[in-house]
Structure formats: structure tokens, C-alpha cells
Motif scaffolding. Structure first.
Motif, PDB file in Angstrom:
ATOM      1  N   GLY A  81      25.354  34.543 -31.807  1.00 11.70           N
ATOM      2  CA  GLY A  81      24.308  34.090 -32.607  1.00 11.70           C
ATOM      3  C   GLY A  81      23.703  35.824 -32.597  1.00 11.70           C
ATOM      4  N   TYR A  82      22.756  36.033 -33.664  1.00 10.51           N
ATOM      5  CA  TYR A  82      22.278  37.567 -33.972  1.00 10.51           C
ATOM      6  C   TYR A  82      20.248  37.273 -34.316  1.00 10.51           C
ATOM      7  CZ  TYR A  82      26.921  38.681 -35.071  1.00 10.51           C
ATOM      8  OH  TYR A  82      28.161  38.710 -34.345  1.00 10.51           O
ATOM      9  N   PRO A  83      19.776  38.460 -34.458  1.00  8.67           N
ATOM     10  CA  PRO A  83      18.312  38.580 -33.655  1.00  8.67           C
ATOM     11  C   PRO A  83      18.069  37.720 -35.595  1.00  8.67           C
ATOM     12  CG  PRO A  83      18.799  40.836 -33.554  1.00  8.67           C
ATOM     13  CD  PRO A  83      19.975  39.925 -34.067  1.00  8.67           C
ATOM     14  N   ILE A  84      17.213  37.089 -35.587  1.00 14.04           N
ATOM     15  CA  ILE A  84      16.471  36.481 -36.865  1.00 14.04           C
ATOM     16  C   ILE A  84      15.517  36.715 -37.048  1.00 14.04           C
ATOM     17  CG2 ILE A  84      14.569  34.454 -37.435  1.00 14.04           C
ATOM     18  CD1 ILE A  84      17.549  33.477 -35.943  1.00 14.04           C
ATOM     19  N   GLY A  85      15.884  37.143 -38.243  1.00 15.91           N
ATOM     20  CA  GLY A  85      15.162  38.568 -38.969  1.00 15.91           C
ATOM     21  C   GLY A  85      15.958  39.428 -39.760  1.00 15.91           C
ATOM     22  N   VAL A  86      17.113  39.354 -39.269  1.00 17.73           N
ATOM     23  CA  VAL A  86      17.890  40.697 -40.088  1.00 17.73           C
ATOM     24  C   VAL A  86      19.052  40.102 -40.728  1.00 17.73           C
ATOM     25  CG1 VAL A  86      19.978  42.323 -39.027  1.00 17.73           C
ATOM     26  CG2 VAL A  86      18.072  41.779 -37.095  1.00 17.73           C
ATOM     27  N   ALA A  87      18.915  40.975 -41.828  1.00 18.65           N
ATOM     28  CA  ALA A  87      19.806  40.701 -42.382  1.00 18.65           C
ATOM     29  C   ALA A  87      20.520  42.466 -42.698  1.00 18.65           C
ATOM     30  CB  ALA A  87      19.403  40.494 -43.836  1.00 18.65           C
ATOM     31  N   ALA A  88      22.068  42.792 -42.451  1.00 18.75           N
ATOM     32  CA  ALA A  88      22.658  43.268 -42.323  1.00 18.75           C
ATOM     33  C   ALA A  88      24.332  43.409 -43.043  1.00 18.75           C
ATOM     34  CB  ALA A  88      22.563  43.870 -40.848  1.00 18.75           C
ATOM     35  N   GLU A  89      24.694  43.776 -43.196  1.00 25.06           N
ATOM     36  CA  GLU A  89      26.400  44.198 -43.538  1.00 25.06           C
ATOM     37  C   GLU A  89      26.994  44.936 -42.790  1.00 25.06           C
ATOM     38  OE1 GLU A  89      28.155  43.014 -46.970  1.00 25.06           O
ATOM     39  OE2 GLU A  89      28.541  44.895 -47.242  1.00 25.06           O
ATOM     40  N   LEU A  90      27.707  44.761 -42.161  1.00 25.90           N
ATOM     41  CA  LEU A  90      28.546  45.668 -41.070  1.00 25.90           C
ATOM     42  C   LEU A  90      30.341  45.816 -41.358  1.00 25.90           C
ATOM     43  CD1 LEU A  90      28.575  48.309 -38.588  1.00 25.90           C
ATOM     44  CD2 LEU A  90      28.893  46.364 -36.728  1.00 25.90           C
ATOM     45  N   HIS A  91      30.776  46.932 -42.299  1.00 31.46           N
ATOM     46  CA  HIS A  91      32.363  47.130 -42.023  1.00 31.46           C
ATOM     47  C   HIS A  91      32.565  47.938 -40.911  1.00 31.46           C
ATOM     48  CE1 HIS A  91      31.759  46.080 -46.948  1.00 31.46           C
ATOM     49  NE2 HIS A  91      30.392  46.978 -46.540  1.00 31.46           N
ATOM     50  N   LEU A  92      33.651  47.202 -40.367  1.00 35.07           N
ATOM     51  CA  LEU A  92      34.325  47.434 -39.112  1.00 35.07           C
ATOM     52  C   LEU A  92      35.635  47.599 -38.693  1.00 35.07           C
ATOM     53  CD1 LEU A  92      32.834  44.300 -36.964  1.00 35.07           C
ATOM     54  CD2 LEU A  92      32.508  46.935 -36.255  1.00 35.07           C
ATOM     55  N   GLU A  93      36.364  49.055 -38.562  1.00 35.32           N
ATOM     56  CA  GLU A  93      37.858  48.817 -38.579  1.00 35.32           C
ATOM     57  C   GLU A  93      38.461  49.160 -37.412  1.00 35.32           C
ATOM     58  OE1 GLU A  93      41.691  51.895 -40.144  1.00 35.32           O
ATOM     59  OE2 GLU A  93      39.637  51.807 -41.005  1.00 35.32           O
ATOM     60  N   ILE A  94      39.100  47.960 -36.627  1.00 39.05           N
ATOM     61  CA  ILE A  94      39.560  47.754 -35.440  1.00 39.05           C
ATOM     62  C   ILE A  94      40.505  47.451 -34.972  1.00 39.05           C
ATOM     63  CG2 ILE A  94      39.054  45.517 -33.456  1.00 39.05           C
ATOM     64  CD1 ILE A  94      36.976  44.812 -34.786  1.00 39.05           C
ATOM     65  N   GLN A  95      41.112  48.182 -33.666  1.00 36.39           N
ATOM     66  CA  GLN A  95      42.650  48.679 -34.458  1.00 36.39           C
ATOM     67  C   GLN A  95      42.729  47.581 -32.148  1.00 36.39           C
ATOM     68  OE1 GLN A  95      45.155  50.419 -35.739  1.00 36.39           O
ATOM     69  NE2 GLN A  95      46.848  49.375 -33.251  1.00 36.39           N
ATOM     70  N   ASP A  96      43.845  46.746 -31.999  1.00 38.33           N
ATOM     71  CA  ASP A  96      44.024  45.726 -31.017  1.00 38.33           C
ATOM     72  C   ASP A  96      45.782  46.087 -31.120  1.00 38.33           C
ATOM     73  OD1 ASP A  96      44.864  44.308 -29.221  1.00 38.33           O
ATOM     74  OD2 ASP A  96      43.651  42.769 -29.639  1.00 38.33           O
ATOM     75  N   ASP A  97      46.136  46.629 -29.904  1.00 41.52           N
ATOM     76  CA  ASP A  97      47.322  47.105 -29.621  1.00 41.52           C
ATOM     77  C   ASP A  97      48.585  45.235 -29.781  1.00 41.52           C
ATOM     78  OD1 ASP A  97      47.279  49.490 -30.852  1.00 41.52           O
ATOM     79  OD2 ASP A  97      47.218  49.702 -28.642  1.00 41.52           O
ATOM     80  N   LEU A  98      48.032  44.690 -28.956  1.00 39.66           N
ATOM     81  CA  LEU A  98      48.216  43.032 -27.795  1.00 39.66           C
ATOM     82  C   LEU A  98      48.301  42.480 -29.244  1.00 39.66           C
ATOM     83  CD1 LEU A  98      49.355  42.041 -25.690  1.00 39.66           C
ATOM     84  CD2 LEU A  98      47.223  41.869 -25.419  1.00 39.66           C
ATOM     85  N   LEU A  99      46.826  42.654 -29.693  1.00 39.51           N
ATOM     86  CA  LEU A  99      46.746  41.061 -30.899  1.00 39.51           C
ATOM     87  C   LEU A  99      46.749  41.321 -32.110  1.00 39.51           C
ATOM     88  CD1 LEU A  99      44.303  38.909 -28.322  1.00 39.51           C
ATOM     89  CD2 LEU A  99      47.455  39.152 -28.472  1.00 39.51           C
ATOM     90  N   PRO A 100      47.782  41.623 -32.872  1.00 37.64           N
ATOM     91  CA  PRO A 100      47.947  41.559 -34.282  1.00 37.64           C
ATOM     92  C   PRO A 100      46.970  40.856 -35.159  1.00 37.64           C
ATOM     93  CG  PRO A 100      49.731  41.826 -33.626  1.00 37.64           C
ATOM     94  CD  PRO A 100      49.411  41.164 -32.527  1.00 37.64           C
ATOM     95  N   ILE A 101      46.142  39.633 -34.667  1.00 35.09           N
ATOM     96  CA  ILE A 101      45.674  39.360 -35.852  1.00 35.09           C
ATOM     97  C   ILE A 101      44.056  39.952 -35.651  1.00 35.09           C
ATOM     98  CG2 ILE A 101      45.155  37.907 -33.072  1.00 35.09           C
ATOM     99  CD1 ILE A 101      43.897  35.304 -35.186  1.00 35.09           C
ATOM    100  N   ASN A 102      43.938  41.450 -34.667  1.00 38.86           N
ATOM    101  CA  ASN A 102      42.728  42.060 -33.884  1.00 38.86           C
ATOM    102  C   ASN A 102      42.645  42.808 -35.314  1.00 38.86           C
ATOM    103  OD1 ASN A 102      41.310  39.324 -32.898  1.00 38.86           O
ATOM    104  ND2 ASN A 102      42.389  40.367 -31.009  1.00 38.86           N
ATOM    105  N   THR A 103      43.588  43.682 -35.762  1.00 42.80           N
ATOM    106  CA  THR A 103      43.983  44.817 -36.406  1.00 42.80           C
ATOM    107  C   THR A 103      43.542  44.859 -37.613  1.00 42.80           C
ATOM    108  OG1 THR A 103      45.182  45.616 -34.763  1.00 42.80           O
ATOM    109  CG2 THR A 103      45.868  47.123 -37.242  1.00 42.80           C
ATOM    110  N   GLY A 104      42.688  45.654 -38.024  1.00 46.48           N
ATOM    111  CA  GLY A 104      42.888  45.901 -39.690  1.00 46.48           C
ATOM    112  C   GLY A 104      40.368  45.643 -39.970  1.00 46.48           C
ATOM    113  N   LYS A 105      40.467  45.719 -41.006  1.00 42.66           N
ATOM    114  CA  LYS A 105      39.215  45.966 -41.651  1.00 42.66           C
ATOM    115  C   LYS A 105      38.810  44.770 -41.899  1.00 42.66           C
ATOM    116  CE  LYS A 105      39.878  50.230 -44.125  1.00 42.66           C
ATOM    117  NZ  LYS A 105      40.163  50.861 -45.190  1.00 42.66           N
TER     118      LYS A 105
END
Length: 391
Positions: A296-320
């Protein structure tokens, strides 16, 4: 040696090996180990074995965890133990990595554990995400008298009497659990020398809280130890303190588990409560998309977050990834600008809100543009994450 290790579900003929290793690792009796083993269930143990010998084992506890009012499926990891002759050979990290790969295949969002040492679990992608805190106050310092709500003893003391109230309370915090039967058993376990007492606060048809406790005498003082409690209103909070203070003729102190900044202490006349200890638990994001969308997230917040994540064990989590938040819901899509760069470890304290994005950037756990830091600050705002439960 690790090249010959096999990971898998515990087999019936391996149970006693695991119980003995667990007893040695955690300085426990074999009888206590058998009780714990039976409660968790053989099907929830995982082992790495070399031939017919169990080199290491752990237990998986299916749970849910509340984040901003939404339940996120979570697997608790407990009783990670390695037989002495296999220590220092890579057994523990093999066990953890193989377990995480198994949970990833199940698309499990989160895993949480209490570490004996952080180094091992950080290698597997876990990081600090919340606290477990013990508070104490002398009975004479409570000084609250509010009997506006009735109090009723609860008999028999069974989990079903408390589950609904506990769920309502837990949803208001970050990090509290949707408990399993195992955790309720641990809370309600008692011995003849220290009986368990339980009270409901509020009318029978409109309960506003409960208190479960034991009384303990040690080293010349008597302690009322709160096993569990839930408070759903301000009058219930004041009534709780009154109920505790009414024990002052025979009890010296009360101890309880609460938040790092426990709002209940704000009701007391002075800053008299003392924090006795504070531990931090670790979280591992196993499936980034699922974890971010189920939270869940705070009600009333409208935002967009661009992430770039590195996971050396689970490739499904690596990327943008692009996290879009609106009306308390999160939606994740692939791609984006990667305005905030972080490892899978760095994502845990951001996700939980243990530290702010600015704090995490200052210590090198993430790197983000000013607009990304501002967006993340809004998105992950909330009460400090904590747990009363240990597993």
C-alpha cells in the motif's frame, strides 16, 4: 565440499539430524527442539545434504506483512543452522541462495529474518528493514486513571479471541504480521509457574483492544511481561495504562514490545519509559514487481518513480522499472529512465521506510536525481517499521 551439496525438502529420516543440529546451534534442549520442529512441520524445513548427512537446514514460515494497510505475502526464515564440521565451507550461503531461488519461482514478494550475523544474509541480498524493541516503565510512574471503558477477563485464552483485533491494529502499522498459527502458539505458550492472563478492553460487542500478559519474579523485583496487545482507540490506550497501573501494589515494572517511537508512551505524564533493547530484522525483496504492486501507499500521493535495480542472484529483479502510484495503489512496468539506481539490498530499507531516500543516498545505498528522491520520499512515507514477533 560445496560442490557435492544437494538442496531440498527435509526427508522424514533426516528429522533427528536437523533437531540435533538446531539444538547445538541455538543452545537448546532436544526436547525443546522436537516441540519447535513439530510446530513448524517437516514440510517447511529445507536442507542441504552431502550424501546422507544433513550439512545445514532452515525453516520457512508462511506469513503476511502489513505495509501501508495492505497485506504482502512474506516468508519468514528461521532456525538457519549449519553442523559444526561444515561451517566455513559455503554451506550457509548455498542454503540461503537455493532457498531464495525456490521462493522466486513461487513469485513470493518478500522474505524477513532475524540475523545472528548480518554478513551472511547481506551476501544473499537481505538488508535492515525494521526494528523489534523492548520497553520498560515502573508501575509507579504510569499515573493514569481512566476507567471510561470496561475490562473483561478472557477465558479460555485462545488465538481466535484476539485475531480480529490484532489484524485491525497491525494494519495501522508498517511491518507488523498477519500471524501464522505457529506465532500465536509462541505468544500463548505458558507454564504452571507463570500463568497467562488476558483482558478485553471495551464492551463485548464493541471491543477496542486487548492485553495478554504474564507475571515474573526475578532478582528481587516483579515484572509484568506483556505477551501481546492491540489498541484501537485513544480511550482504549488510557484504559490499558490504567489496567497496568492497577497492578502497582505487587508489580514493580511492566515490559512490552513496541515501536521505536512508541505512540503509547505519549499518553504517560513523563518521559519515564526506558528502551531495554532494540534489534533490527532484515528483509529481502524476492520479486520486485510483486512486492511493489502488493504494497500500500499513502492515499493522496500521485507520483512516478523510475528505478534501476541490480540483483546478482535473481535476474528477474535486474533492470529498469517504473513505479506509478495513485490512490494508494502501485503499478509497475518495465523500462524508464533509471533515475534512482540501487542494489536489491538498498531496496529493502527504502521499501520499508526504515530510512528516508535522502538518508540512504547520503550513505551510498542508492543514487538518485533530486526529483527521484522527492518522489520516493512521498511514495514510501509512513510509520517507522517494527515487529513485536520473533521467529
Amino acid at each position: 565440499m560445496t560442490a557435492f551439496l544437494e538442496y531440498g525438502v527435509l526427508q522424514p529420516d533426516e528429522a533427528q539430524q536437523v533437531i540435533k543440529v538446531e539444538a547445538q546451534c541455538f543452545v537448546s534442549s532436544l526436547d525443546r527442539g522436537q516441540v519447535y520442529f513439530d510446530r513448524i512441520g517437516q514440510e517447511n524445513f529445507r536442507v542441504v545434504r552431502q550424501g546422507t548427512r544433513v550439512a545445514g537446514s532452515l525453516a520457512l514460515i508462511p506469513l503476511g506483512q502489513w505495509w501501508q494497510g495492505k497485506r504482502v505475502p512474506m516468508t519468514g526464515v528461521a532456525s538457519v543452522g549449519v553442523s559444526p564440521e561444515y561451517r566455513g565451507t559455503g554451506v550457509a550461503i548455498t542454503l540461503m541462495q537455493q532457498m531464495l531461488c525456490e521462493l522466486s519461482e513461487q513469485e513470493m514478494p518478500l522474505s524477513v529474518l532475524y540475523p545472528a550475523t548480518q554478513r551472511l544474509y547481506r551476501k544473499a541480498g537481505y538488508e535492515q528493514a525494521g526494528t523489534r524493541n523492548s520497553w520498560s516503565v515502573r508501575m509507579a510512574e504510569i499515573q493514569i486513571t481512566d476507567r471510561s471503558l470496561p475490562i473483561y477477563p478472557i477465558e479460555p485464552i485462545e488465538a481466535e479471541s484476539f485475531k480480529v483485533l490484532q489484524q485491525h491494529y497491525a494494519q495501522r502499522t508498517n511491518g507488523n504480521l498477519d500471524r501464522s498459527p505457529l506465532l500465536w502458539q509462541e505468544i500463548l505458550e505458558t507454564t504452571g509457574s507463570e500463568p497467562l492472563y488476558a483482558y478485553q478492553i471495551g464492551e463485548p460487542d464493541q471491543p477496542q483492544g486487548y492485553l495478554i500478559f504474564q507475571q515474573h519474579r526475578s532478582a528481587g523485583e516483579t515484572i509484568l511481561r506483556v505477551q501481546d496487545w492491540a489498541i484501537l482507540s485513544a480511550p482504549a490506550g488510557r484504559t490499558l495504562w490504567t489496567l497496568l497501573a492497577d497492578h502497582r501494589s505487587m508489580i514493580d515494572k511492566v515490559r512490552w514490545r513496541g515501536a521505536l517511537l512508541d505512540p503509547l508512551t505519549l499518553l504517560l505524564p513523563e518521559q519515564s519509559p526506558e528502551m531495554k533493547d532494540s534489534d533490527r530484522w532484515l528483509m529481502r525483496i524476492i520479486n520486485v514487481r510483486s512486492a511493489l504492486e502488493k504494497r500500500g501507499y499513502p492515499i493522496g500521493v500521485a507520483a512516478e518513480l523510475h528505478l534501476e535495480i541490480q540483483d546478482d542472484l535473481l535476474p528477474i529483479n535486474t533492470g529498469k522499472f517504473i513505479l506509478t502510484v495513485s490512490q494508494g495503489q502501485g503499478e509497475v512496468s518495465s523500462g524508464g529512465r533509471g533515475d534512482m539506481k540501487l542494489s536489491i539490498r538498498g531496496l529493502s530499507p527504502l521499501y520499508s521506510g526504515l530510512f528516508t531516500p535522502s538518508q540512504l543516498q547520503a550513505i551510498g545505498f542508492l543514487d538518485g536525481t533530486e526529483s527521484a528522491i522527492n518522489a520516493a520520499t512521498q511514495i514510501f512515507a509512513g510509520p517507522s517499521p517494527w515487529l513485536p514477533d520473533f521467529f
